[in-house]
Scaffold this motif. Sequence first.
Motif, PDB file in Angstrom:
ATOM      1  N   THR A  18      40.087 -54.495  -0.639  1.00 52.24           N
ATOM      2  CA  THR A  18      40.410 -55.326   0.524  1.00 52.24           C
ATOM      3  C   THR A  18      40.129 -56.791   0.238  1.00 52.24           C
ATOM      4  N   ARG A  19      39.015 -57.077  -0.390  1.00 48.90           N
ATOM      5  CA  ARG A  19      38.688 -58.475  -0.735  1.00 48.90           C
ATOM      6  C   ARG A  19      39.699 -59.064  -1.710  1.00 48.90           C
ATOM      7  N   SER A  20      40.339 -58.199  -2.508  1.00 51.55           N
ATOM      8  CA  SER A  20      41.354 -58.642  -3.466  1.00 51.55           C
ATOM      9  C   SER A  20      42.752 -58.653  -2.856  1.00 51.55           C
ATOM     10  N   GLY A  21      42.872 -58.272  -1.583  1.00 52.25           N
ATOM     11  CA  GLY A  21      44.155 -58.302  -0.910  1.00 52.25           C
ATOM     12  C   GLY A  21      44.980 -57.036  -1.066  1.00 52.25           C
ATOM     13  N   PHE A  22      44.324 -55.910  -1.320  1.00 53.68           N
ATOM     14  CA  PHE A  22      45.025 -54.639  -1.516  1.00 53.68           C
ATOM     15  C   PHE A  22      44.438 -53.542  -0.637  1.00 53.68           C
ATOM     16  N   ARG A  23      45.258 -52.541  -0.416  1.00 54.25           N
ATOM     17  CA  ARG A  23      44.785 -51.298   0.178  1.00 54.25           C
ATOM     18  C   ARG A  23      45.206 -50.175  -0.750  1.00 54.25           C
ATOM     19  N   THR A  55      48.981 -50.929  -1.691  1.00 56.31           N
ATOM     20  CA  THR A  55      49.759 -51.887  -0.895  1.00 56.31           C
ATOM     21  C   THR A  55      49.139 -53.258  -1.048  1.00 56.31           C
ATOM     22  N   GLU A  56      49.978 -54.253  -1.356  1.00 50.45           N
ATOM     23  CA  GLU A  56      49.542 -55.651  -1.384  1.00 50.45           C
ATOM     24  C   GLU A  56      49.623 -56.110   0.071  1.00 50.45           C
ATOM     25  N   LEU A  57      48.485 -56.470   0.659  1.00 52.72           N
ATOM     26  CA  LEU A  57      48.389 -56.648   2.103  1.00 52.72           C
ATOM     27  C   LEU A  57      49.201 -57.808   2.666  1.00 52.72           C
ATOM     28  N   SER A  58      49.310 -58.912   1.956  1.00 47.74           N
ATOM     29  CA  SER A  58      50.005 -60.066   2.538  1.00 47.74           C
ATOM     30  C   SER A  58      51.514 -59.868   2.606  1.00 47.74           C
ATOM     31  N   SER A  59      52.083 -59.098   1.682  1.00 45.27           N
ATOM     32  CA  SER A  59      53.536 -58.897   1.679  1.00 45.27           C
ATOM     33  C   SER A  59      53.944 -57.505   2.143  1.00 45.27           C
TER      34      SER A  59
END
Length: 188
Positions: A18-23, A55-59
Amino acid sequence: ALEVSGTVPLSVARLALTRSGFRGDGALAVSGRVGGSFSAPDYALTVRPQGLSFTELSSGFTLRDIAGALEVTRDRIVVSSISAAIAAGGTVKASGSVGLSQGMPADLTVTVENGRYSDGRIVSADLGAALKITGPLAGGGVLSGSVNIQDANIAIPQSLPGGLSPLAVRHVNAPKPVREQVAELQQD
C-alpha cells in the motif's frame, strides 16, 4: 540443509504494498532448501504464485491470474516464464534473470500481447510490446525494444478538478490564426 515448503499469503506485505501504491491478493507457494551459516547462507527456493493479482492503485491497472515460477538462489533470481492477464485485456509475459550482487545485473525480456490500458477517465490504448532490460537495475540499466500502439484515445475533459493548476502553454512559432486567438482570449 533444511527443506522448506509452505504458502505465504500476500497479506503479510499489505502495508508495504500500500505504501508503494499497490494492492495485492493471493499467495506465494515456496519450496526448496535452506542451508549454510548465518554469515554465509545458502538456499535454493522455488516461488510460485497462487491466485495472485496486483493492482496499481492510482491508475487501477491490474494484473491477474499470475502464473510461472521464480527460482531464487543466493546470487540470482531466475524468472521462469511468468505470465499474467491484464484485467482490461491482453497478456504480459516475462523471463530472464536478475543478479543479487552489486548493482543487481539484469537480463530480462518482457512482452505484451494484445494489451489494453485504460485509466477509466482520460486515456485508453491497445498495444503490444517486446522489451529487454539489461544491465544493473540499481543504476545504469538499459531498456530497449519496441512498443506498438495500435489505437489510443485521449479524452480532453471540459474542466479540470479544482486541485489541478491550469497548464501554462507557450506557443513557439505559432501561425497567425493561433496568435490572434491567444490575443482574443487574453482580453477576456
